[in-house]
Scaffold this motif. Structure first.
Motif, PDB file in Angstrom:
ATOM      1  N   GLN A 219     -10.484  23.219  52.548  1.00  0.00           N
ATOM      2  CA  GLN A 219     -11.747  22.971  53.274  1.00  0.00           C
ATOM      3  C   GLN A 219     -12.392  24.287  53.699  1.00  0.00           C
ATOM      4  OE1 GLN A 219      -9.977  20.387  56.193  1.00  0.00           O
ATOM      5  NE2 GLN A 219     -11.281  18.682  55.571  1.00  0.00           N
ATOM      6  N   ILE A 220     -11.549  25.204  54.183  1.00  0.00           N
ATOM      7  CA  ILE A 220     -12.084  26.493  54.635  1.00  0.00           C
ATOM      8  C   ILE A 220     -12.673  27.257  53.452  1.00  0.00           C
ATOM      9  CG2 ILE A 220     -11.478  28.732  55.656  1.00  0.00           C
ATOM     10  CD1 ILE A 220      -9.237  27.261  57.192  1.00  0.00           C
ATOM     11  N   GLY A 221     -11.892  27.337  52.373  1.00  0.00           N
ATOM     12  CA  GLY A 221     -12.341  28.075  51.197  1.00  0.00           C
ATOM     13  C   GLY A 221     -13.619  27.493  50.618  1.00  0.00           C
ATOM     14  N   ARG A 222     -13.647  26.169  50.510  1.00  0.00           N
ATOM     15  CA  ARG A 222     -14.830  25.522  49.954  1.00  0.00           C
ATOM     16  C   ARG A 222     -16.045  25.735  50.861  1.00  0.00           C
ATOM     17  NH1 ARG A 222     -14.348  19.233  48.572  1.00  0.00           N
ATOM     18  NH2 ARG A 222     -12.928  19.942  46.948  1.00  0.00           N
ATOM     19  N   GLY A 223     -15.809  25.639  52.167  1.00  0.00           N
ATOM     20  CA  GLY A 223     -16.892  25.863  53.134  1.00  0.00           C
ATOM     21  C   GLY A 223     -17.478  27.261  52.996  1.00  0.00           C
ATOM     22  N   TRP A 224     -16.612  28.230  52.863  1.00  0.00           N
ATOM     23  CA  TRP A 224     -17.084  29.612  52.730  1.00  0.00           C
ATOM     24  C   TRP A 224     -17.846  29.814  51.420  1.00  0.00           C
ATOM     25  CZ3 TRP A 224     -11.976  32.412  54.474  1.00  0.00           C
ATOM     26  CH2 TRP A 224     -11.932  32.432  55.880  1.00  0.00           C
TER      27      TRP A 224
ATOM     28  N   MET B  11     -15.477  20.896  57.286  1.00  0.00           N
ATOM     29  CA  MET B  11     -16.239  21.842  56.464  1.00  0.00           C
ATOM     30  C   MET B  11     -17.665  22.006  56.978  1.00  0.00           C
ATOM     31  SD  MET B  11     -16.482  21.900  52.341  1.00  0.00           S
ATOM     32  CE  MET B  11     -17.688  20.599  52.167  1.00  0.00           C
ATOM     33  N   LYS B  12     -18.231  20.894  57.451  1.00  0.00           N
ATOM     34  CA  LYS B  12     -19.602  20.949  57.968  1.00  0.00           C
ATOM     35  C   LYS B  12     -19.680  21.933  59.141  1.00  0.00           C
ATOM     36  CE  LYS B  12     -21.595  17.668  60.444  1.00  0.00           C
ATOM     37  NZ  LYS B  12     -21.894  16.298  60.818  1.00  0.00           N
ATOM     38  N   ARG B  13     -18.629  21.917  59.953  1.00  0.00           N
ATOM     39  CA  ARG B  13     -18.623  22.808  61.124  1.00  0.00           C
ATOM     40  C   ARG B  13     -18.518  24.268  60.697  1.00  0.00           C
ATOM     41  NH1 ARG B  13     -18.443  20.006  65.691  1.00  0.00           N
ATOM     42  NH2 ARG B  13     -17.696  17.877  65.574  1.00  0.00           N
ATOM     43  N   ILE B  14     -17.770  24.516  59.629  1.00  0.00           N
ATOM     44  CA  ILE B  14     -17.655  25.899  59.130  1.00  0.00           C
ATOM     45  C   ILE B  14     -19.027  26.395  58.679  1.00  0.00           C
ATOM     46  CG2 ILE B  14     -16.691  27.328  57.264  1.00  0.00           C
ATOM     47  CD1 ILE B  14     -14.151  25.702  57.495  1.00  0.00           C
TER      48      ILE B  14
ATOM     49  N   LEU C  14     -19.519  27.587  49.731  1.00  0.00           N
ATOM     50  CA  LEU C  14     -20.854  26.966  49.861  1.00  0.00           C
ATOM     51  C   LEU C  14     -21.764  27.824  50.737  1.00  0.00           C
ATOM     52  CD1 LEU C  14     -19.862  23.212  50.279  1.00  0.00           C
ATOM     53  CD2 LEU C  14     -21.056  24.236  48.341  1.00  0.00           C
ATOM     54  N   ALA C  15     -21.178  28.351  51.825  1.00  0.00           N
ATOM     55  CA  ALA C  15     -21.990  29.111  52.786  1.00  0.00           C
ATOM     56  C   ALA C  15     -22.432  30.456  52.241  1.00  0.00           C
ATOM     57  CB  ALA C  15     -21.200  29.320  54.078  1.00  0.00           C
ATOM     58  N   THR C  16     -21.640  31.036  51.363  1.00  0.00           N
ATOM     59  CA  THR C  16     -21.964  32.406  50.919  1.00  0.00           C
ATOM     60  C   THR C  16     -22.364  32.507  49.446  1.00  0.00           C
ATOM     61  OG1 THR C  16     -19.648  32.861  50.437  1.00  0.00           O
ATOM     62  CG2 THR C  16     -20.435  33.482  52.618  1.00  0.00           C
ATOM     63  N   VAL C  17     -22.251  31.402  48.708  1.00  0.00           N
ATOM     64  CA  VAL C  17     -22.670  31.456  47.299  1.00  0.00           C
ATOM     65  C   VAL C  17     -23.744  30.399  47.019  1.00  0.00           C
ATOM     66  CG1 VAL C  17     -21.937  31.365  44.889  1.00  0.00           C
ATOM     67  CG2 VAL C  17     -20.403  32.331  46.586  1.00  0.00           C
TER      68      VAL C  17
ATOM     69  N   VAL D 143     -12.726  28.464  42.097  1.00  0.00           N
ATOM     70  CA  VAL D 143     -11.356  27.976  41.882  1.00  0.00           C
ATOM     71  C   VAL D 143     -10.422  28.552  42.939  1.00  0.00           C
ATOM     72  CG1 VAL D 143      -9.391  28.040  40.280  1.00  0.00           C
ATOM     73  CG2 VAL D 143     -11.692  27.623  39.409  1.00  0.00           C
ATOM     74  N   ARG D 144     -10.587  29.836  43.235  1.00  0.00           N
ATOM     75  CA  ARG D 144      -9.715  30.466  44.229  1.00  0.00           C
ATOM     76  C   ARG D 144      -9.998  29.932  45.632  1.00  0.00           C
ATOM     77  NH1 ARG D 144      -7.534  36.313  42.816  1.00  0.00           N
ATOM     78  NH2 ARG D 144      -6.276  35.489  41.156  1.00  0.00           N
ATOM     79  N   ALA D 145     -11.278  29.685  45.916  1.00  0.00           N
ATOM     80  CA  ALA D 145     -11.635  29.127  47.226  1.00  0.00           C
ATOM     81  C   ALA D 145     -11.012  27.754  47.407  1.00  0.00           C
ATOM     82  CB  ALA D 145     -13.145  29.042  47.358  1.00  0.00           C
ATOM     83  N   GLU D 146     -10.965  26.999  46.319  1.00  0.00           N
ATOM     84  CA  GLU D 146     -10.361  25.662  46.364  1.00  0.00           C
ATOM     85  C   GLU D 146      -8.866  25.729  46.662  1.00  0.00           C
ATOM     86  OE1 GLU D 146     -11.474  22.164  44.865  1.00  0.00           O
ATOM     87  OE2 GLU D 146     -12.917  22.934  46.295  1.00  0.00           O
ATOM     88  N   ARG D 147      -8.289  26.882  46.339  1.00  0.00           N
ATOM     89  CA  ARG D 147      -6.829  27.008  46.484  1.00  0.00           C
ATOM     90  C   ARG D 147      -6.442  27.991  47.577  1.00  0.00           C
ATOM     91  NH1 ARG D 147      -5.494  27.598  40.078  1.00  0.00           N
ATOM     92  NH2 ARG D 147      -6.141  25.518  39.448  1.00  0.00           N
ATOM     93  N   LEU D 148      -7.285  28.150  48.578  1.00  0.00           N
ATOM     94  CA  LEU D 148      -6.953  29.089  49.664  1.00  0.00           C
ATOM     95  C   LEU D 148      -5.659  28.649  50.339  1.00  0.00           C
ATOM     96  CD1 LEU D 148      -7.580  31.404  51.691  1.00  0.00           C
ATOM     97  CD2 LEU D 148      -8.897  29.762  52.992  1.00  0.00           C
ATOM     98  N   GLU D 149      -4.685  29.532  50.292  1.00  0.00           N
ATOM     99  CA  GLU D 149      -3.405  29.234  50.942  1.00  0.00           C
ATOM    100  C   GLU D 149      -3.316  30.102  52.185  1.00  0.00           C
ATOM    101  OE1 GLU D 149      -0.031  29.541  48.227  1.00  0.00           O
ATOM    102  OE2 GLU D 149      -1.455  29.244  46.604  1.00  0.00           O
ATOM    103  N   LEU D 150      -3.346  29.440  53.331  1.00  0.00           N
ATOM    104  CA  LEU D 150      -3.322  30.206  54.579  1.00  0.00           C
ATOM    105  C   LEU D 150      -2.044  31.023  54.698  1.00  0.00           C
ATOM    106  CD1 LEU D 150      -4.846  27.623  57.012  1.00  0.00           C
ATOM    107  CD2 LEU D 150      -5.888  29.719  56.213  1.00  0.00           C
ATOM    108  N   GLY D 151      -0.963  30.477  54.164  1.00  0.00           N
ATOM    109  CA  GLY D 151       0.323  31.170  54.252  1.00  0.00           C
ATOM    110  C   GLY D 151       0.328  32.495  53.511  1.00  0.00           C
ATOM    111  N   ARG D 152      -0.548  32.618  52.496  1.00  0.00           N
ATOM    112  CA  ARG D 152      -0.566  33.851  51.704  1.00  0.00           C
ATOM    113  C   ARG D 152      -1.618  34.832  52.198  1.00  0.00           C
ATOM    114  NH1 ARG D 152      -0.721  33.165  45.459  1.00  0.00           N
ATOM    115  NH2 ARG D 152      -0.855  35.414  45.753  1.00  0.00           N
ATOM    116  N   ALA D 153      -2.470  34.335  53.079  1.00  0.00           N
ATOM    117  CA  ALA D 153      -3.595  35.178  53.491  1.00  0.00           C
ATOM    118  C   ALA D 153      -3.178  36.126  54.602  1.00  0.00           C
ATOM    119  CB  ALA D 153      -4.761  34.305  53.923  1.00  0.00           C
TER     120      ALA D 153
END
Lengths: 298, 458
Positions: free
Chosen positions: B75-80, B1-4, B82-85, B196-206
């Motif tokens: 991790q990706i969703g949470r990183g985003w 996440m830090k790298r994101i 944090l980075a954008t909100v 909540v949605r960022a916490e549940r980012l499903e790559l398979g659905r994206a």
């Protein structure tokens, strides 16, 4: 009547890190002309220029005697372009894309369009967004063929197609040109297909046309040559024009040999032994020419 | 996440630094000019520090690049998020207070409006949360069962309403408890939904950002080994096509969407002011409404069409006609909506309001037409977005400057007409020239974002 379908003379297009040309290219009427070259050689740029997708810095392009700038609309009525970058997604459904494009062509052939839809397994209700990459290419090809163009320009039409789809595409292309009145200029990396399909070949490398001619003559002209330099022979590459060394291992050499250049006689005179010539495929020739240094071979 | 996070700030640092500097100036200005409403500018700044940047990344396929890396969707969703909100909200708040504090340090006689600064900071958080949810929701697609479809659609509509509604409500919101309550309530709700949605980012659905805008067509196998030709009865669509079909298919949805947006704005405005009978009051709303029409048409109607510019160029359309069609795609819906709104307003509110509407909608044709040129020239990339925004707001500010210069509440219609006519002519000449000489716009890759505005190019 002009015997040439496409005449490109002194075409130059300059980008900051790439220059296409000066390029001279002639495609005879009724020919299937395969344009080959490594990635980034300038093939798509050259084809784009014909349709005004960017302005050439120098040179002229004539298609069926029409100037690509002055007779822009007339030229585009008689020619069709198929490219993987053509995007129909904004139309949502196949039917809408067909309806949009057919409106530009009075000579649009509905019966042929239906036949192509059947051959390419496309329905007017299909959502373009759900089509596979190959199906999108087929849609692009359908839209080009159904208008019955006199000149068909295809940029990588078989990219992303499986073997069956590729066969379907080539079948339809061959059907389209069987009357011998239509001209096809096709850029492709499918060299084995081109070898069977194209009657003329041109090879572009680093923005320059390096090789051009009839496919059978080109393939016949070049040979892969293996030879040995015997004890006491002081020969070292480079050899004469027409002989391109591909690899050497002590006294054993592999080279590309132009049979019209007299390089074989030169080798014999300079002590090369056990000279063995092997017939090349277009793909072998392409690899050899694409990997050699930038000396002219024609 | 830090790298994101590091990657995001490394690539977008220059935009964030610019917006941060402007936020500092905003804080300074709030204390320096306590009577001026600054919330709209705060909203604009948050737009460019939050999920808009993420939408550019998504458009360019960042999710496709991240998917194979050893990272979970969470991790990706949470990183985003944090980075954008979270991080922009904290940073913007700090810079706002810093600007205000420094001004106060040198002018201690001025009142330090901590209440307004706190409210603007809270609005910032709300707007960042809303825009994140709006952009992030698109990664979920609209597939799934009926309940998921309904929920996604509801969240999408709520974010769009909240976003556009807040543009109207934000002026003086810091001093109005009702407006502040609505904005903060919706903002807080959508910020939490986004988290909540960022916490549940499903790559398979994206799928939207993994190269496919919709699930594959299951009606037909990918490899049709058995010929399906017999099963498909091809139907070649009849009717007219060509340029008129293009104009019609672009015009009708554009006109309807603009009409809905303008009607919604009118309802919100009426609810907000409750004084619609006053003929002078609608001028500000008409100005914002016409600007929003230009914005909406360029980003949501025109830019998606730019993806097919390569196709359009290969069709037998002269460069002149193509330039006219492109400008027409953007200008015609605005003309039609302007005429409709002016007609309705003329009947209900009187000729003065109708005249204001005609004047404003004529004026907005100028930046809209020039915006068409900018996108054709720059190819709907980052530069095009920046260019269009600069054009729209440049004209907006220029119009206000002209009013001040002429000492009039509204630019005379003759002058507005002249500005619009010159701009249209200029836009046509420049677009024509770009179509003939440029090659950038023709190299746009088919986008992975479908018809969405953030998927309109690279």
């Amino acid at each position: 009547m002009n015997p040439h379908a496409i005449e490109i003379r002194g075409l130059v297009k300059k980008y900051p890190q790439f220059i296409l040309g000066p390029l001279d290219l002639t495609v005879p009427r009724g020919a299937i002309y395969g344009l080959i070259g490594p990635n980034g050689a300038g093939k798509t740029t050259a084809l784009d220029m014909i349709f005004g997708l960017g302005r050439n810095d120098a040179g002229t392009i004539r298609l069926l005697g029409l100037d690509h700038r002055r007779d822009e609309v007339a030229l585009k009525r008689r020619a069709a372009y198929v490219s993987p970058d053509l995007n129909f997604q904004v139309w949502g459904k196949v039917g809408k894309a067909i309806r949009f494009v057919r409106g530009f062509y009075p000579g649009w052939d509905d019966a042929y369009c239906a036949e192509l839809m059947r051959a390419f397994h496309l329905s007017d209700r299909d959502k373009i967004a759900t089509l596979s990459f190959g199906a999108k290419t087929k849609l692009s090809l359908l839209l080009a063929l159904a208008r019955r163009p006199e000149v068909l320009i295809l940029d990588e039409p078989t990219t992303g197609l499986d073997a069956i789809s590729k066969q379907e595409v080539f079948d339809e292309l061959l059907k389209a040109v069987e009357d011998g009145e239509r001209t096809v200029l096709i850029s492709s990396h499918g060299l084995s297909d081109l070898e069977r399909f194209a009657d003329h070949i041109g090879m572009i490398k680093n923005g320059q046309l390096r090789l051009e001619g009839r496919t059978d003559e080109i393939v016949d002209r070049y040979r892969l040559v293996e030879f040995f330099t015997g004890n006491g022979t002081t020969w070292h590459p480079p050899g004469p024009a027409g002989l391109t060394i591909l690899k050497g291992n002590e006294n054993r050499w592999h080279a590309l040999l132009d049979q019209h250049s007299g390089a074989q006689e030169w080798l014999e005179q300079h002590g090369a032994q056990q000279i063995a010539l092997t017939r090349l495929t277009l793909e072998d020739l392409f690899v050899a020419l694409a990997t050699e240094n930038d000396e002219a071979v024609i | 996440m830090k790298r994101i996070l590091l990657d995001h700030f490394r690539r977008w640092g220059w935009v964030l630094a610019l917006c941060g500097g402007l936020e500092f100036v905003l804080g300074w200005s709030i204390v320096a000019s306590p009577t001026m409403a600054m919330e709209f500018w705060a909203l604009l700044l948050t737009m460019w520090t939050g999920a808009t940047l993420l939408s550019f990344d998504l458009k360019r396929g960042v999710l496709r690049a991240l998917a194979p890396l050893p990272l979970t969707g969470r991790q990706i969703g949470r990183g985003w998020w944090l980075a954008t909100v979270a991080i922009p909200a904290i940073t913007l708040g700090a810079l706002l207070f810093l600007g205000a504090g420094i001004f106060y340090h040198f002018h201690p006689d001025q009142a330090f409006r901590a209440d307004r600064l706190v409210m603007v900071s809270l609005f910032n958080l709300g707007w960042l949360g809303i825009s994140f949810t709006m952009v992030f929701n698109a990664t979920r697609g609209f597939g799934g069962n009926g309940w998921e479809f309904f929920w996604n659609a509801a969240v999408s509509w709520l974010t769009i309403l909240a976003f556009f509604g807040s543009m109207l409500l934000c002026q003086n919101a810091a001093t109005s408890p009702v407006k502040a309550g609505i904005l903060l309530g919706v903002g807080a709700l959508l910020t939490v939904v986004g988290w909540v949605r960022a916490e549940r980012l499903e790559l398979g659905r994206a799928g939207l950002y993994l190269g496919r805008s919709e699930p594959p067509n299951r009606r037909r196998p990918a490899n049709a080994l058995t010929p399906l030709a017999a099963k498909i009865s091809p139907h070649v669509p009849g009717g007219y096509g060509g340029g008129p079909f293009l104009i019609r298919t672009a015009f009708v949805p554009g006109f309807l969407q603009l009409t809905i947006m303008v009607a919604l704005m009118a309802v919100l405005w009426r609810w907000q002011t409750q004084r619609l009978a006053s003929p002078q009051e609608p001028a500000g709303m008409v100005a914002v409404g016409s600007l929003m029409c230009g914005w909406f048409v360029l980003f949501y109607q025109f830019m998606p069409h730019l993806g097919q510019l390569r196709l359009l160029r290969t069709l037998p359309l002269s460069t002149t006609r193509l330039a006219v069609v492109l400008i027409g795609l953007a200008v015609l819906p605005i003309l039609a909506v302007g005429t409709l709104v002016a007609g309705v307003a003329g009947l209900t509110l009187g000729a003065t309001v109708a005249h204001t509407i005609v004047n404003r909608f004529t004026f907005i044709l100028a930046p809209t037409a020039l915006g068409v040129f900018v996108t054709v020239w720059q190819g709907a990339g980052k530069q095009a977005y920046a260019g269009v925004i600069l054009t729209l707001f440049g004209f907006w500010l220029g119009g206000m400057g002209l009013q001040t210069l002429l000492h009039v509440p509204e630019i005379p219609f003759r002058l507005t007409g002249l500005i619009a006519a010159i701009s249209l002519l200029l836009a046509f000449l420049l677009t024509h020239r770009t179509l003939r000489h440029g090659s950038r716009a023709f190299r746009i890759q088919p986008n992975s974002g479908g018809n969405l505005p953030w998927g309109a190019g690279r």
